[in-house]
Design a protein around this motif. Structure first.
Motif, PDB file in Angstrom:
ATOM      1  N   ASP A 294     -21.634  29.276  31.433  1.00  0.00           N
ATOM      2  CA  ASP A 294     -21.920  27.848  31.257  1.00  0.00           C
ATOM      3  C   ASP A 294     -22.754  27.569  30.012  1.00  0.00           C
ATOM      4  N   VAL A 295     -23.170  28.627  29.305  1.00  0.00           N
ATOM      5  CA  VAL A 295     -23.906  28.462  28.048  1.00  0.00           C
ATOM      6  C   VAL A 295     -23.311  29.392  26.996  1.00  0.00           C
ATOM      7  N   LYS A 296     -23.628  29.111  25.738  1.00  0.00           N
ATOM      8  CA  LYS A 296     -23.234  30.016  24.668  1.00  0.00           C
ATOM      9  C   LYS A 296     -24.349  30.082  23.636  1.00  0.00           C
ATOM     10  N   VAL A 297     -24.417  31.216  22.952  1.00  0.00           N
ATOM     11  CA  VAL A 297     -25.450  31.469  21.960  1.00  0.00           C
ATOM     12  C   VAL A 297     -24.804  31.444  20.587  1.00  0.00           C
ATOM     13  N   VAL A 298     -25.441  30.730  19.653  1.00  0.00           N
ATOM     14  CA  VAL A 298     -24.887  30.599  18.305  1.00  0.00           C
ATOM     15  C   VAL A 298     -25.975  30.805  17.262  1.00  0.00           C
ATOM     16  N   THR A 299     -25.560  31.195  16.076  1.00  0.00           N
ATOM     17  CA  THR A 299     -26.478  31.251  14.937  1.00  0.00           C
ATOM     18  C   THR A 299     -26.652  29.841  14.367  1.00  0.00           C
ATOM     19  N   ARG A 300     -27.580  29.680  13.444  1.00  0.00           N
ATOM     20  CA  ARG A 300     -27.775  28.366  12.831  1.00  0.00           C
ATOM     21  C   ARG A 300     -26.506  27.898  12.122  1.00  0.00           C
ATOM     22  N   GLN A 301     -25.847  28.812  11.398  1.00  0.00           N
ATOM     23  CA  GLN A 301     -24.637  28.438  10.673  1.00  0.00           C
ATOM     24  C   GLN A 301     -23.527  28.029  11.634  1.00  0.00           C
ATOM     25  N   GLN A 302     -23.386  28.758  12.732  1.00  0.00           N
ATOM     26  CA  GLN A 302     -22.381  28.401  13.734  1.00  0.00           C
ATOM     27  C   GLN A 302     -22.706  27.059  14.385  1.00  0.00           C
TER      28      GLN A 302
ATOM     29  N   MET B   8     -24.301  24.571  12.986  1.00  0.00           N
ATOM     30  CA  MET B   8     -23.963  23.528  12.019  1.00  0.00           C
ATOM     31  C   MET B   8     -22.456  23.350  11.906  1.00  0.00           C
ATOM     32  N   THR B   9     -21.719  24.451  11.978  1.00  0.00           N
ATOM     33  CA  THR B   9     -20.259  24.376  11.893  1.00  0.00           C
ATOM     34  C   THR B   9     -19.683  23.601  13.069  1.00  0.00           C
ATOM     35  N   LEU B  10     -20.250  23.795  14.262  1.00  0.00           N
ATOM     36  CA  LEU B  10     -19.816  23.038  15.432  1.00  0.00           C
ATOM     37  C   LEU B  10     -19.986  21.538  15.199  1.00  0.00           C
ATOM     38  N   GLU B  11     -21.123  21.176  14.600  1.00  0.00           N
ATOM     39  CA  GLU B  11     -21.396  19.762  14.335  1.00  0.00           C
ATOM     40  C   GLU B  11     -20.412  19.199  13.312  1.00  0.00           C
ATOM     41  N   LYS B  12     -20.170  19.953  12.241  1.00  0.00           N
ATOM     42  CA  LYS B  12     -19.230  19.499  11.218  1.00  0.00           C
ATOM     43  C   LYS B  12     -17.818  19.377  11.781  1.00  0.00           C
ATOM     44  N   ASN B  13     -17.416  20.346  12.601  1.00  0.00           N
ATOM     45  CA  ASN B  13     -16.079  20.308  13.192  1.00  0.00           C
ATOM     46  C   ASN B  13     -15.906  19.111  14.111  1.00  0.00           C
ATOM     47  N   TYR B  14     -16.992  18.755  14.807  1.00  0.00           N
ATOM     48  CA  TYR B  14     -16.920  17.589  15.692  1.00  0.00           C
ATOM     49  C   TYR B  14     -16.590  16.333  14.887  1.00  0.00           C
ATOM     50  N   TRP B  15     -17.303  16.122  13.784  1.00  0.00           N
ATOM     51  CA  TRP B  15     -17.085  14.919  12.982  1.00  0.00           C
ATOM     52  C   TRP B  15     -15.768  14.977  12.210  1.00  0.00           C
ATOM     53  N   THR B  16     -15.324  16.185  11.875  1.00  0.00           N
ATOM     54  CA  THR B  16     -14.078  16.318  11.127  1.00  0.00           C
ATOM     55  C   THR B  16     -12.853  16.196  12.024  1.00  0.00           C
ATOM     56  N   LEU B  17     -12.906  16.830  13.209  1.00  0.00           N
ATOM     57  CA  LEU B  17     -11.722  16.962  14.045  1.00  0.00           C
ATOM     58  C   LEU B  17     -11.701  16.039  15.259  1.00  0.00           C
ATOM     59  N   ARG B  18     -12.872  15.690  15.788  1.00  0.00           N
ATOM     60  CA  ARG B  18     -12.915  14.936  17.037  1.00  0.00           C
ATOM     61  C   ARG B  18     -13.182  13.446  16.854  1.00  0.00           C
ATOM     62  N   THR B  19     -13.491  13.039  15.646  1.00  0.00           N
ATOM     63  CA  THR B  19     -13.737  11.621  15.381  1.00  0.00           C
ATOM     64  C   THR B  19     -12.810  11.143  14.264  1.00  0.00           C
TER      65      THR B  19
ATOM     66  N   GLU C 206     -36.979  25.360  13.999  1.00  0.00           N
ATOM     67  CA  GLU C 206     -37.430  26.746  13.907  1.00  0.00           C
ATOM     68  C   GLU C 206     -36.734  27.567  14.988  1.00  0.00           C
ATOM     69  N   GLY C 207     -35.837  28.408  14.575  1.00  0.00           N
ATOM     70  CA  GLY C 207     -35.121  29.240  15.532  1.00  0.00           C
ATOM     71  C   GLY C 207     -34.188  30.187  14.810  1.00  0.00           C
ATOM     72  N   ASP C 208     -34.019  31.368  15.377  1.00  0.00           N
ATOM     73  CA  ASP C 208     -33.076  32.333  14.801  1.00  0.00           C
ATOM     74  C   ASP C 208     -31.717  32.212  15.468  1.00  0.00           C
ATOM     75  N   LEU C 209     -31.733  31.915  16.774  1.00  0.00           N
ATOM     76  CA  LEU C 209     -30.513  31.687  17.536  1.00  0.00           C
ATOM     77  C   LEU C 209     -30.711  30.424  18.364  1.00  0.00           C
ATOM     78  N   PHE C 210     -29.585  29.845  18.818  1.00  0.00           N
ATOM     79  CA  PHE C 210     -29.664  28.593  19.569  1.00  0.00           C
ATOM     80  C   PHE C 210     -28.793  28.709  20.814  1.00  0.00           C
ATOM     81  N   LEU C 211     -29.346  28.252  21.926  1.00  0.00           N
ATOM     82  CA  LEU C 211     -28.629  28.268  23.200  1.00  0.00           C
ATOM     83  C   LEU C 211     -28.154  26.850  23.494  1.00  0.00           C
ATOM     84  N   ILE C 212     -26.874  26.688  23.714  1.00  0.00           N
ATOM     85  CA  ILE C 212     -26.297  25.372  23.972  1.00  0.00           C
ATOM     86  C   ILE C 212     -25.345  25.459  25.154  1.00  0.00           C
TER      87      ILE C 212
END
Length: 390
Positions: free
Chosen positions: A244-252, A254-265, A55-61
């Motif tokens: 040292d932090v960045k704010v992303v939307t839910r879609q962003q 998820m895209t970070l996660e997909k890019n990790y598995w696609t490009l970094r592994t 449950e969140g509109d934005l995410f801090l990572i």
């Protein structure tokens, strides 16, 4: 009345054994592509299932964030800084770390992903968490992911039967485990990086991971006011929070996660390579079939050419054969894949399922594969001279 002779079909079906072997080859390639695309989609769906259930509109990572399974913590007070911005209604910290769970049936230990949050309110969309939130407010009560892999033992079965279940959780460097009671179940499921999940409250999380500080969080959930503009708040937070932090939307997120598995592994690369190799193998298989068919009927093609039929017509016959092979080979491939998807889903607990997008992608690929093969195999046909044949 002009009769249209289905020459392409007659040529293919005349030698039934060769025709069936050709269809089997194309079906095999279709199954191969279906399985590769199915596992690739399962990779992305399983890796982002937790993202969809927060449950969140934005995410801090963290600015160093790579994926959920790679711990990149940041100071908790960054999240409370975000609470002071216009349009932000509430914030919630999330803690995540791997531990080892001892199978209560055989005593073996397996990696388990532990997710900790403050259960004052539910930050999960899952109804089972929302309905039983008060249970998580008690110390040493955990919720177990019923879709976890089988190596964790019959925990979910015991809970569903009403039996009390106590499990032991070990930090990776600890020789002595921490005992907790399973108070409920939920469903997220495993991924390529996680075999199972536990949800705990923050006090239990810190008892398990005594080396973790409450001031270092992994994910910050930001809930916006109903009248807030998400893009405006996002831009404001991104501009004014420290680097040292960045704010992303839910879609962003998820895209970070997909890019990790696609490009970094290697996994993403292997899946893409296997899909491409399947296409290449299919082109070679169909090329051999069509070329052999042309070579067998070269005299007939030369006769048609001598009778006045143009290259355009002869080439259209070959392309019709390619389309027939693609369509009829795709059907058994699709049917076989449905069964294999069920087997793979039951064996891995991954979200492998057929959908219209996969069906269209593989059908389009099969048609393209056969058309490319048809084009390559017609080189000899274009050059055929009736005088040379007779």
């Amino acid at each position: 009345m002009i009769l249209t002779i289905p020459l392409a079909w007659l040529q293919l079906s005349r030698q039934r054994v060769r025709f069936l072997v050709a269809l089997a080859g194309i079906a095999f390639v279709a199954v191969l592509m279906f399985m590769q695309i199915g596992f690739q989609d399962a990779l992305y769906a399983s890796a982002t299932k937790l993202h969809n259930n927060l449950e969140g509109d934005l995410f801090l990572i963290s600015a160093q964030y790579k994926s959920l399974t790679s711990n990149q913590s940041f100071p908790r007070w960054r999240l409370y800084q975000a609470l002071g911005f216009e349009g932000v209604e509430s914030v919630s910290p999330l803690y995540m770390q791997f531990a080892k769970l001892k199978n209560p049936a055989n005593g073996l230990k397996f990696p388990m992903y532990v997710i900790g949050f403050d259960p004052v309110k539910s930050i999960f969309k899952m109804p089972e968490i929302q309905q039983n939130l008060k249970l998580l407010q008690f110390p040493d009560i955990v919720f177990f992911d019923r879709a976890s892999r089988a190596e964790f033992g019959p925990i979910s079965q015991y809970i569903e039967q009403g039996k009390p279940v106590q499990i032991e959780i070990f930090r990776y460097t600890a020789l002595v485990g921490y005992k907790v009671k399973v108070g409920g179940l939920f469903s997220i499921g495993p991924s390529f990086g996680v075999d199972g999940n536990l949800i705990v409250n923050t006090s239990t999380f810190w008892r398990i991971f005594i080396d973790r500080s409450a001031q270092s969080i992994d994910i910050g959930l930001i809930k916006l006011k109903p009248d807030a503009d998400p893009q405006k708040v996002l831009a404001n937070l991104s501009a004014k929070l420290p680097e040292d932090v960045k704010v992303v939307t839910r879609q962003q997120f998820m895209t970070l996660e997909k890019n990790y598995w696609t490009l970094r592994t290697p996994i993403g690369f292997v899946f893409n390579l296997m899909v491409f190799m399947g296409f290449v193998v299919g082109v070679i298989v169909v090329y051999q079939i069509l070329y052999s068919n042309i070579a067998t009927h070269l005299a007939e093609y030369a006769t048609l050419k001598a009778m006045g039929f143009k290259n355009k017509y002869l080439l259209s016959v070959v392309f019709q054969q390619a389309l027939i092979l693609a369509t009829l080979g795709y059907i058994p491939g699709f049917a076989i894949t449905l069964g294999l998807y069920d087997i793979a889903k039951n064996a891995t607990n991954l979200p492998i399922a057929m959908d219209i997008q996969k069906a269209i992608v593989v059908l389009t690929s099969a048609v393209a594969m056969c058309l490319v093969s048809g084009f390559l195999s017609t080189n000899k046909l274009r050059k055929v001279d009736p005088a040379d044949i007779f």
